[in-house]
Motif scaffolding. Structure first.
Motif, mmCIF file in Angstrom:
data_model
loop_
_atom_site.group_PDB
_atom_site.id
_atom_site.type_symbol
_atom_site.label_atom_id
_atom_site.label_comp_id
_atom_site.label_asym_id
_atom_site.label_seq_id
_atom_site.Cartn_x
_atom_site.Cartn_y
_atom_site.Cartn_z
ATOM 1 N N HIS A 135 0.813 -1.221 0.000
ATOM 2 C CA HIS A 135 0.000 0.000 0.000
ATOM 3 C C HIS A 135 0.845 1.270 0.000
ATOM 4 N N ASP A 136 1.992 1.221 0.636
ATOM 5 C CA ASP A 136 2.835 2.417 0.734
ATOM 6 C C ASP A 136 3.411 2.858 -0.606
ATOM 7 N N LYS A 137 3.371 1.981 -1.621
ATOM 8 C CA LYS A 137 3.927 2.290 -2.944
ATOM 9 C C LYS A 137 2.870 2.769 -3.938
ATOM 10 N N ARG A 138 1.622 2.899 -3.514
ATOM 11 C CA ARG A 138 0.515 3.184 -4.423
ATOM 12 C C ARG A 138 0.659 4.546 -5.085
ATOM 13 N N GLU A 139 0.517 4.543 -6.406
ATOM 14 C CA GLU A 139 0.534 5.774 -7.193
ATOM 15 C C GLU A 139 -0.839 6.034 -7.806
ATOM 16 N N ALA A 140 -1.597 4.972 -8.041
ATOM 17 C CA ALA A 140 -2.952 5.093 -8.590
ATOM 18 C C ALA A 140 -3.952 4.947 -7.448
ATOM 19 N N THR A 141 -5.201 5.223 -7.739
ATOM 20 C CA THR A 141 -6.233 5.105 -6.708
ATOM 21 C C THR A 141 -6.727 3.668 -6.563
ATOM 22 N N MET A 142 -6.072 2.755 -7.205
ATOM 23 C CA MET A 142 -6.454 1.340 -7.233
ATOM 24 C C MET A 142 -6.358 0.678 -5.860
ATOM 25 N N GLU A 143 -7.377 -0.073 -5.501
ATOM 26 C CA GLU A 143 -7.360 -0.894 -4.295
ATOM 27 C C GLU A 143 -7.836 -2.288 -4.663
ATOM 28 N N ALA A 144 -7.312 -3.299 -4.001
ATOM 29 C CA ALA A 144 -7.735 -4.675 -4.239
ATOM 30 C C ALA A 144 -9.022 -4.946 -3.472
ATOM 31 N N ASP A 145 -9.909 -5.730 -4.080
ATOM 32 C CA ASP A 145 -11.110 -6.174 -3.384
ATOM 33 C C ASP A 145 -10.772 -7.281 -2.396
#
Length: 180
Positions: A135-145
């Motif tokens: 999660h700390d590397k997220r650049e997009a608003t994408m989240e896993a279900d």
């Protein structure tokens, strides 16, 4: 500490922890959108996780169709600027529930691209399952279900994930800590 190919490997997630978590994820997925389910494994790193998760889905009574897609990040040097479709699926997704499976959700760009592509092609629903969430590397608003484990900001190997095509065979997820 296991030694593989002359390297010390620190185990982060054991074979047993992964198997247990796959069973839990399969039950969660079975409770979600799964009408005429098409599972799409994002190659290459997800192949071991996808195989185990698909077998766990079978135990819940689901009988999904399975496809494979290869995506590649591209850009200059080591900085990714986009995503390229290398190998596409053959199935029509129109009106179907789709489950994208990947090994790790890091920047989010690759899975964001794949999810958008499935919706553009008419999928009724697109869910995402990942083994590891950085999660700390997220650049997009994408989240896993559906996410197996929260992953520290370390380069991981094993359970299908590699460094220079090596270490994919490990039955656990680990970090190379140095030479043995």
């Amino acid at each position: 500490m296991p030694v593989v190919r002359g390297k010390n490997i620190e185990e982060l997630f054991s074979t047993e922890e992964i198997a247990r978590r796959n069973e839990e994820l399969a039950r969660q997925i079975a409770d979600g959108p799964s009408k005429d389910l098409l599972v799409i494994a994002i190659l290459k790193g997800s192949f071991v996780f996808a195989a185990d998760l698909i077998r766990a889905l079978h135990k819940t009574g689901l009988a999904p169709e399975v496809e494979f897609m290869t995506l590649s990040s591209y850009g200059t040097g080591t900085v990714s600027r986009g995503v390229r479709l290398v190998k596409d699926i053959d199935s029509d997704v129109k009106g179907r529930d789709v489950l994208l499976i990947d090994d790790i959700l890091e920047s989010g760009r690759t899975l964001e691209y794949a999810k958008r592509l499935m919706f553009e092609r008419g999928a009724a629903n697109v869910s995402v399952a990942v083994l590891l969430d950085k999660h700390d590397k997220r650049e997009a608003t994408m989240e896993a279900d559906y996410a197996g484990f929260r992953c520290p900001d370390k380069f991981v190997v094993g359970y299908g994930m590699d460094v220079a095509y090596a270490f994919r065979e490990l039955p656990f997820v680990g970090v190379i800590t140095g030479d043995a």
